[in-house]
Design a protein around this motif. Sequence first.
Motif, PDB file in Angstrom:
ATOM      1  N   HIS A  71      39.316 -28.184  32.240  1.00  0.00           N
ATOM      2  CA  HIS A  71      38.242 -27.197  32.405  1.00  0.00           C
ATOM      3  C   HIS A  71      37.220 -27.301  31.282  1.00  0.00           C
ATOM      4  O   HIS A  71      36.011 -27.250  31.531  1.00  0.00           O
TER       5      HIS A  71
ATOM      6  N   TYR B  26      33.380 -28.333  31.885  1.00  0.00           N
ATOM      7  CA  TYR B  26      32.331 -27.400  31.499  1.00  0.00           C
ATOM      8  C   TYR B  26      31.368 -28.044  30.497  1.00  0.00           C
ATOM      9  O   TYR B  26      30.156 -27.896  30.613  1.00  0.00           O
TER      10      TYR B  26
ATOM     11  N   TYR C 205      31.644 -19.284  27.857  1.00  0.00           N
ATOM     12  CA  TYR C 205      32.894 -19.845  28.377  1.00  0.00           C
ATOM     13  C   TYR C 205      34.100 -19.257  27.634  1.00  0.00           C
ATOM     14  O   TYR C 205      35.064 -18.783  28.256  1.00  0.00           O
TER      15      TYR C 205
ATOM     16  N   SER D 159      34.369 -15.366  28.302  1.00  0.00           N
ATOM     17  CA  SER D 159      34.884 -15.017  29.631  1.00  0.00           C
ATOM     18  C   SER D 159      36.367 -15.340  29.743  1.00  0.00           C
ATOM     19  O   SER D 159      37.118 -14.601  30.381  1.00  0.00           O
TER      20      SER D 159
ATOM     21  N   GLY E  70      41.593 -18.573  43.270  1.00  0.00           N
ATOM     22  CA  GLY E  70      40.231 -18.200  42.886  1.00  0.00           C
ATOM     23  C   GLY E  70      39.579 -19.253  42.016  1.00  0.00           C
ATOM     24  O   GLY E  70      38.403 -19.590  42.200  1.00  0.00           O
ATOM     25  N   GLY E  71      40.337 -19.794  41.069  1.00  0.00           N
ATOM     26  CA  GLY E  71      39.809 -20.880  40.234  1.00  0.00           C
ATOM     27  C   GLY E  71      39.477 -22.113  41.059  1.00  0.00           C
ATOM     28  O   GLY E  71      38.465 -22.776  40.831  1.00  0.00           O
TER      29      GLY E  71
ATOM     30  N   LEU F 146      38.592 -22.162  44.239  1.00  0.00           N
ATOM     31  CA  LEU F 146      37.371 -21.881  45.015  1.00  0.00           C
ATOM     32  C   LEU F 146      36.128 -21.951  44.134  1.00  0.00           C
ATOM     33  O   LEU F 146      35.085 -22.457  44.564  1.00  0.00           O
ATOM     34  N   LEU F 147      36.226 -21.470  42.911  1.00  0.00           N
ATOM     35  CA  LEU F 147      35.083 -21.564  42.002  1.00  0.00           C
ATOM     36  C   LEU F 147      34.767 -23.017  41.659  1.00  0.00           C
ATOM     37  O   LEU F 147      33.599 -23.391  41.549  1.00  0.00           O
ATOM     38  N   LEU F 148      35.795 -23.839  41.507  1.00  0.00           N
ATOM     39  CA  LEU F 148      35.551 -25.263  41.261  1.00  0.00           C
ATOM     40  C   LEU F 148      34.893 -25.931  42.460  1.00  0.00           C
ATOM     41  O   LEU F 148      34.057 -26.830  42.293  1.00  0.00           O
TER      42      LEU F 148
ATOM     43  N   MET G 224      32.747 -24.587  44.322  1.00  0.00           N
ATOM     44  CA  MET G 224      31.347 -24.173  44.347  1.00  0.00           C
ATOM     45  C   MET G 224      30.462 -25.020  43.425  1.00  0.00           C
ATOM     46  O   MET G 224      29.246 -24.979  43.554  1.00  0.00           O
ATOM     47  N   ILE G 225      31.068 -25.766  42.527  1.00  0.00           N
ATOM     48  CA  ILE G 225      30.284 -26.643  41.653  1.00  0.00           C
ATOM     49  C   ILE G 225      29.602 -27.727  42.469  1.00  0.00           C
ATOM     50  O   ILE G 225      28.505 -28.145  42.163  1.00  0.00           O
TER      51      ILE G 225
ATOM     52  N   TYR H  10      30.404 -33.398  41.349  1.00  0.00           N
ATOM     53  CA  TYR H  10      30.457 -33.450  39.879  1.00  0.00           C
ATOM     54  C   TYR H  10      29.375 -34.356  39.300  1.00  0.00           C
ATOM     55  O   TYR H  10      28.695 -33.991  38.345  1.00  0.00           O
TER      56      TYR H  10
END
Length: 144
Positions: free
Chosen positions: A47, A51, A67, A70, A105-106, A108-110, A112-113, A116
């Motif tokens: 991660h 990031y 980062y 959060s 959830g993590g 799904l957020l990945l 959304m990126i 790469y």
Amino acid sequence: SAMLCLVLFVVNTSLAALVLTGPEYKNGMYGFAAVWGVCLSWLHPAHASLYCTIIPRGQESELMGIYIFSGQVLAWLPPLLFSFLNEIGASMSIGMASLNLFFAGGFLLLLMIGNYDEAVALSQDENNMAWAPIDDEGSPTTTR
């Protein structure tokens, strides 16, 4: 890499919730704990490197601060959910399986990126005005 790790986390946690149903299975915990340890030592650097590579030039300090902040602010949610379920009398298997909500959830957020390589190219593009600092008049500045 991070997505694969999150999938492994979900599978391991789900299996642990199904298999570890009583004290007689306590030795099986060592195997699941080993996989969780590997996943944690894989996920955190994955991660952080992900990031770091998509942060726009010139905004490294501010966005790494966000980062880290959060991560610290949200770190209490999984233990809170697990403790809440334990205190209301839910099965430990349900409490353990509830942690999959955060891994999913993590994941799904990945997702959304997006791509790469495109995200890295966009972050390194010096002419990308979407990331340009704003001057006193509210216009993007071209100098960095």
